[in-house]
Design a protein around this motif. Sequence first.
Motif, PDB file in Angstrom:
ATOM      1  N   ALA A   1       0.813  -1.214   0.000  1.00  0.00           N
ATOM      2  CA  ALA A   1       0.000   0.000   0.000  1.00  0.00           C
ATOM      3  C   ALA A   1       0.846   1.264   0.000  1.00  0.00           C
ATOM      4  O   ALA A   1       0.319   2.360  -0.191  1.00  0.00           O
ATOM      5  CB  ALA A   1      -0.928   0.010   1.219  1.00  0.00           C
ATOM      6  N   ARG A   2       2.167   1.128   0.188  1.00  0.00           N
ATOM      7  CA  ARG A   2       3.030   2.293   0.247  1.00  0.00           C
ATOM      8  C   ARG A   2       3.577   2.640  -1.130  1.00  0.00           C
ATOM      9  O   ARG A   2       3.468   1.852  -2.079  1.00  0.00           O
ATOM     10  CB  ARG A   2       4.181   2.032   1.225  1.00  0.00           C
ATOM     11  N   SER A   3       4.182   3.816  -1.229  1.00  0.00           N
ATOM     12  CA  SER A   3       4.801   4.221  -2.501  1.00  0.00           C
ATOM     13  C   SER A   3       5.978   3.305  -2.825  1.00  0.00           C
ATOM     14  O   SER A   3       6.559   2.677  -1.931  1.00  0.00           O
ATOM     15  CB  SER A   3       5.273   5.675  -2.408  1.00  0.00           C
ATOM     16  N   LEU A   4       6.329   3.243  -4.104  1.00  0.00           N
ATOM     17  CA  LEU A   4       7.435   2.409  -4.582  1.00  0.00           C
ATOM     18  C   LEU A   4       7.263   0.951  -4.133  1.00  0.00           C
ATOM     19  O   LEU A   4       8.218   0.282  -3.725  1.00  0.00           O
ATOM     20  CB  LEU A   4       8.783   2.965  -4.092  1.00  0.00           C
ATOM     21  N   ALA A   5       6.041   0.460  -4.228  1.00  0.00           N
ATOM     22  CA  ALA A   5       5.726  -0.892  -3.760  1.00  0.00           C
ATOM     23  C   ALA A   5       6.593  -1.967  -4.413  1.00  0.00           C
ATOM     24  O   ALA A   5       7.021  -2.901  -3.720  1.00  0.00           O
ATOM     25  CB  ALA A   5       4.245  -1.180  -3.975  1.00  0.00           C
TER      26      ALA A   5
END
Length: 298
Positions: A216-220
């Motif tokens: 769910a975070r950036s740069l997954a």
Amino acid sequence: MGKQTKTSQRSPARPLVAVMSSGFFGFFAHAGFLQALEDLGLEPDAYAGSSSGALVAAFAAAGVSAREMLHGFTRLRREDFWDPPRGASLLRHLLGLFRKRTGYLEGLAFQRLLERDLPAAQFQDCPKPCLVSTLDLVSNQRLILDSGPLARAVVASGAVPMLFSAVPHQGGLLVDGGMVDKAPVLPACSRWKPGALVVHLLPSSSLEKPLPALLARSLAPLRLQARAIDAARQQAYQDQVAQVRAQGVEVREVIAAGLPRLGPKRLQEGPRAFEQARVAARKVLAAWMGLRDTDPGP
């Protein structure tokens, strides 16, 4: 420090080897683990480590107590070891897209710091034997260091790829031992034929988080790649433990989960990590020895 109540006390088989894992800036926690051993009267016969574990193993083998380590680590500042290229040198590297450079930090400031603070210059000068794990990028194999300059070996074992420059060594190019040995259990067993190993394992941060939270975070995709690498290292560690146990060696693991995460800008959290690791390790080790630990904790 608290008291212990005897139930059916046992002593671990000898030689007893303390093995400490890699873990980004985990040296405070490893020192707390050694303090727990001291609290319970357990003195290892030898030390082994990877990366931050190698640093603490070297200090312990050189005769530095856990509390002395805590005092020294607490005085550590980012500028003591942070030596990236600056000014014209940085511009030159930027223009060359960092060709022929093996890491952002030189690692020379870190080496000078260790040469100043370690009581022993060579492995051979240490009161207790010690080994550290590295990965040689020329041979693509593990290289165990247990002789020669101690500070340089610790720098090599902690040379995190991309962050620290690789360390030249006898035609090889050495980087973080945690890449090949999360904790050098098998090398320690092969070198010393111990009766028992006590391992302080710092779980990789990506493995402590639920997978959906990472995705769910950036740069997954990069986070997933990091988790895959950490999971592979964890599996290799577990395979080493199983192999050593199959040889009849007792292995007691102390898994230091949930500790404060440290970094170059969060060194002030170190004493808290030390104390939490000490308390958690005491509980595991006291139970192993047949003691009822009454330490109230921090």
